[in-house]
Write a protein that holds these residues in place. Structure first.
Motif, PDB file in Angstrom:
ATOM      1  N   THR A   1     -43.290 -93.829 -22.041  1.00 45.19           N
ATOM      2  CA  THR A   1     -42.590 -92.674 -21.469  1.00 45.19           C
ATOM      3  C   THR A   1     -41.360 -92.306 -22.289  1.00 45.19           C
ATOM      4  N   ASN A   2     -40.653 -93.304 -22.799  1.00 45.32           N
ATOM      5  CA  ASN A   2     -39.399 -93.058 -23.492  1.00 45.32           C
ATOM      6  C   ASN A   2     -39.473 -93.168 -25.007  1.00 45.32           C
ATOM      7  N   TYR A   3     -40.535 -93.776 -25.533  1.00 42.21           N
ATOM      8  CA  TYR A   3     -40.624 -93.996 -26.972  1.00 42.21           C
ATOM      9  C   TYR A   3     -41.938 -93.472 -27.526  1.00 42.21           C
TER      10      TYR A   3
ATOM     11  N   ALA B   1     -39.033-105.170 -34.564  1.00 46.34           N
ATOM     12  CA  ALA B   1     -39.965-104.422 -33.719  1.00 46.34           C
ATOM     13  C   ALA B   1     -39.915-102.978 -34.170  1.00 46.34           C
ATOM     14  N   ASP B   2     -41.054-102.339 -34.359  1.00 46.15           N
ATOM     15  CA  ASP B   2     -41.063-100.953 -34.792  1.00 46.15           C
ATOM     16  C   ASP B   2     -41.409-100.033 -33.621  1.00 46.15           C
ATOM     17  N   THR B   3     -41.616 -98.750 -33.906  1.00 51.35           N
ATOM     18  CA  THR B   3     -41.860 -97.805 -32.809  1.00 51.35           C
ATOM     19  C   THR B   3     -43.227 -98.018 -32.166  1.00 51.35           C
ATOM     20  N   ASN B   4     -44.144 -98.685 -32.846  1.00 49.47           N
ATOM     21  CA  ASN B   4     -45.414 -99.027 -32.203  1.00 49.47           C
ATOM     22  C   ASN B   4     -45.175 -99.977 -31.038  1.00 49.47           C
ATOM     23  N   SER B   5     -44.288-100.964 -31.268  1.00 48.59           N
ATOM     24  CA  SER B   5     -43.947-101.906 -30.195  1.00 48.59           C
ATOM     25  C   SER B   5     -43.306-101.176 -29.027  1.00 48.59           C
ATOM     26  N   LEU B   6     -42.355-100.311 -29.345  1.00 47.24           N
ATOM     27  CA  LEU B   6     -41.630 -99.599 -28.295  1.00 47.24           C
ATOM     28  C   LEU B   6     -42.561 -98.706 -27.485  1.00 47.24           C
ATOM     29  N   ASN B   7     -43.449 -98.024 -28.184  1.00 44.52           N
ATOM     30  CA  ASN B   7     -44.399 -97.142 -27.503  1.00 44.52           C
ATOM     31  C   ASN B   7     -45.364 -97.933 -26.626  1.00 44.52           C
ATOM     32  N   ARG B   8     -45.750 -99.098 -27.097  1.00 44.62           N
ATOM     33  CA  ARG B   8     -46.678 -99.926 -26.344  1.00 44.62           C
ATOM     34  C   ARG B   8     -46.043-100.422 -25.042  1.00 44.62           C
ATOM     35  N   ILE B   9     -44.748-100.772 -25.116  1.00 43.07           N
ATOM     36  CA  ILE B   9     -44.055-101.272 -23.935  1.00 43.07           C
ATOM     37  C   ILE B   9     -43.661-100.144 -22.998  1.00 43.07           C
ATOM     38  N   ASP B  10     -43.132 -99.052 -23.598  1.00 43.82           N
ATOM     39  CA  ASP B  10     -42.509 -98.001 -22.803  1.00 43.82           C
ATOM     40  C   ASP B  10     -42.901 -96.630 -23.362  1.00 43.82           C
TER      41      ASP B  10
ATOM     42  N   GLY C   1     -32.903-101.287 -31.263  1.00 43.28           N
ATOM     43  CA  GLY C   1     -33.249-100.354 -30.207  1.00 43.28           C
ATOM     44  C   GLY C   1     -33.611 -98.972 -30.702  1.00 43.28           C
ATOM     45  N   LEU C   2     -33.417 -98.720 -31.993  1.00 49.06           N
ATOM     46  CA  LEU C   2     -33.778 -97.445 -32.621  1.00 49.06           C
ATOM     47  C   LEU C   2     -33.055 -96.253 -32.014  1.00 49.06           C
ATOM     48  N   HIS C   3     -31.877 -96.437 -31.469  1.00 46.15           N
ATOM     49  CA  HIS C   3     -31.147 -95.322 -30.890  1.00 46.15           C
ATOM     50  C   HIS C   3     -30.524 -94.464 -31.982  1.00 46.15           C
ATOM     51  N   ARG C   4     -30.705 -93.171 -31.898  1.00 43.48           N
ATOM     52  CA  ARG C   4     -30.067 -92.180 -32.745  1.00 43.48           C
ATOM     53  C   ARG C   4     -30.403 -92.306 -34.231  1.00 43.48           C
TER      54      ARG C   4
ATOM     55  N   GLU D   1     -41.775-111.442 -13.941  1.00 45.38           N
ATOM     56  CA  GLU D   1     -43.113-110.883 -13.813  1.00 45.38           C
ATOM     57  C   GLU D   1     -43.411-110.125 -15.091  1.00 45.38           C
ATOM     58  N   ASP D   2     -44.305-110.657 -15.876  1.00 40.85           N
ATOM     59  CA  ASP D   2     -44.515-110.174 -17.229  1.00 40.85           C
ATOM     60  C   ASP D   2     -44.997-108.729 -17.289  1.00 40.85           C
ATOM     61  N   ILE D   3     -45.610-108.234 -16.213  1.00 37.34           N
ATOM     62  CA  ILE D   3     -46.142-106.872 -16.278  1.00 37.34           C
ATOM     63  C   ILE D   3     -45.013-105.836 -16.302  1.00 37.34           C
ATOM     64  N   HIS D   4     -43.822-106.202 -15.839  1.00 38.39           N
ATOM     65  CA  HIS D   4     -42.700-105.255 -15.850  1.00 38.39           C
ATOM     66  C   HIS D   4     -41.871-105.467 -17.112  1.00 38.39           C
ATOM     67  N   MET D   5     -42.503-105.255 -18.259  1.00 40.09           N
ATOM     68  CA  MET D   5     -41.828-105.495 -19.524  1.00 40.09           C
ATOM     69  C   MET D   5     -41.027-104.268 -19.952  1.00 40.09           C
ATOM     70  N   ASN D   6     -39.987-104.501 -20.736  1.00 38.29           N
ATOM     71  CA  ASN D   6     -39.304-103.424 -21.437  1.00 38.29           C
ATOM     72  C   ASN D   6     -38.802-103.976 -22.762  1.00 38.29           C
ATOM     73  N   HIS D   7     -38.239-103.103 -23.572  1.00 40.55           N
ATOM     74  CA  HIS D   7     -37.840-103.497 -24.923  1.00 40.55           C
ATOM     75  C   HIS D   7     -36.784-104.598 -24.900  1.00 40.55           C
ATOM     76  N   ALA D   8     -35.814-104.486 -24.004  1.00 40.35           N
ATOM     77  CA  ALA D   8     -34.729-105.470 -23.947  1.00 40.35           C
ATOM     78  C   ALA D   8     -35.262-106.864 -23.615  1.00 40.35           C
ATOM     79  N   LYS D   9     -36.230-106.942 -22.698  1.00 32.04           N
ATOM     80  CA  LYS D   9     -36.783-108.244 -22.324  1.00 32.04           C
ATOM     81  C   LYS D   9     -37.553-108.871 -23.485  1.00 32.04           C
ATOM     82  N   CYS D  10     -38.306-108.055 -24.205  1.00 33.78           N
ATOM     83  CA  CYS D  10     -39.041-108.580 -25.360  1.00 33.78           C
ATOM     84  C   CYS D  10     -38.075-109.061 -26.440  1.00 33.78           C
ATOM     85  N   LEU D  11     -36.984-108.327 -26.635  1.00 37.63           N
ATOM     86  CA  LEU D  11     -35.958-108.755 -27.589  1.00 37.63           C
ATOM     87  C   LEU D  11     -35.346-110.075 -27.174  1.00 37.63           C
TER      88      LEU D  11
END
Length: 269
Positions: free
Chosen positions: A21-23, A10-19, A260-263, A98-108
């Motif tokens: 605010t943080n990515y 998953a790249d930063t496009n995925s992260l931005n699409r899900i979240d 997770g692309l941290h740091r 509930e699929d609308i409350h997605m985040n990166h960890a759930k998709c992983l």
């Protein structure tokens, strides 16, 4: 000894699409993540794998020239409003979904579980893209798994965040996780949807059932090990990432930046 290795892309496009605010999208980060992933694939190919499954949550991972590397479109690459893939029916989600409350960890978690369903090896190794092998101990680790009747062996000790779950001390994650092919099916361990992870349930289930499991040294979420002393013992450079050992020998590095692309690149998310 057939071992299936499962990675999630998953790249930063995925992260931005899900979240969003943080990515933020970041091409530089994407390029480094791809390089890390390809380096890891080459390492695994030298370890006589049965297969390497790249669970592609973005739909843009490049096709690999080696037929052992299988790129499979996974959870986030589907438009679930238009189609529901058959493999989703094999995954049991018993707690609130509930699929609308997605985040990166759930998709992983969903992509790793998809990989488990697609895999054909006798043993599975689920791992993050930013892991780097120092030495290959796969045969010895599988022998230990069987000799000691461990349900799983992992490098991670993820701290418990919920007071009501303190008795479990720590959870597993997918940084590097070895188990038998039937582990998830046998115990009906799939997505821990409340916490957004699958391997929290691995530890909870094993502890509740009195089953054996092993967390290898090297994670410092607790005060059980002095990180500096640990690194010094193995003449290890702390800037490379977290060091993990097997049988008191350096085994794996968990580098900066991966699933997770941290740091990564010393930048914030």
């Amino acid at each position: 000894m057939k071992v299936s290795y499962i990675l999630v892309w998953a790249d930063t496009n995925s992260l931005n699409r899900i979240d969003p605010t943080n990515y933020e999208t970041n091409t530089k980060v994407d390029n480094v993540l791809l390089r890390h992933t390809l380096e890891l694939i080459e390492q695994i190919l030298e370890m006589n794998p049965h297969e390497i499954l790249i669970m592609d949550n973005e739909g843009n991972f490049p096709k690999h020239k080696n037929p052992l590397v299988k790129v499979i479109p996974s959870y986030q690459s589907y438009d679930l409003s238009k189609e529901r893939p058959d493999w989703l029916d094999e995954i049991t989600i018993e707690d609130y979904y509930e699929d609308i409350h997605m985040n990166h960890a759930k998709c992983l978690a969903m992509a790793y579980n998809h990989g488990i369903i697609e895999s054909s090896g006798d043993y599975l190794i689920l791992q993050h893209n930013d892991t780097l092998y120092i030495e290959n101990f796969t045969e010895e680790q599988i022998e230990l798994l069987e000799e000691e009747n461990y349900e799983y062996i992992t490098i991670d000790k993820k701290q418990v965040k919920f007071k009501e779950l303190e008795k479990y001390e720590y959870f597993a994650d997918c940084y590097w996780f070895l188990c038998r092919k039937d582990f998830y099916y046998k115990h009906n361990i799939w997505v821990d949807w409340i916490r957004g992870d699958n391997n929290h349930l691995a530890t909870i289930t094993c502890k509740d059932k009195g089953l054996k499991y092993l967390h290898l040294p090297g994670f410092y979420g607790t005060k059980e090990t002095n990180k500096r002393e640990f690194f010094k013992k193995y003449n290890y450079n702390t800037n490379e990432g977290r060091l993990h050992t097997f049988n008191d020998k350096p085994f794996l590095i968990h580098r900066k930046g991966g699933t997770g692309l941290h740091r990564i690149l010393e930048e914030k998310r």
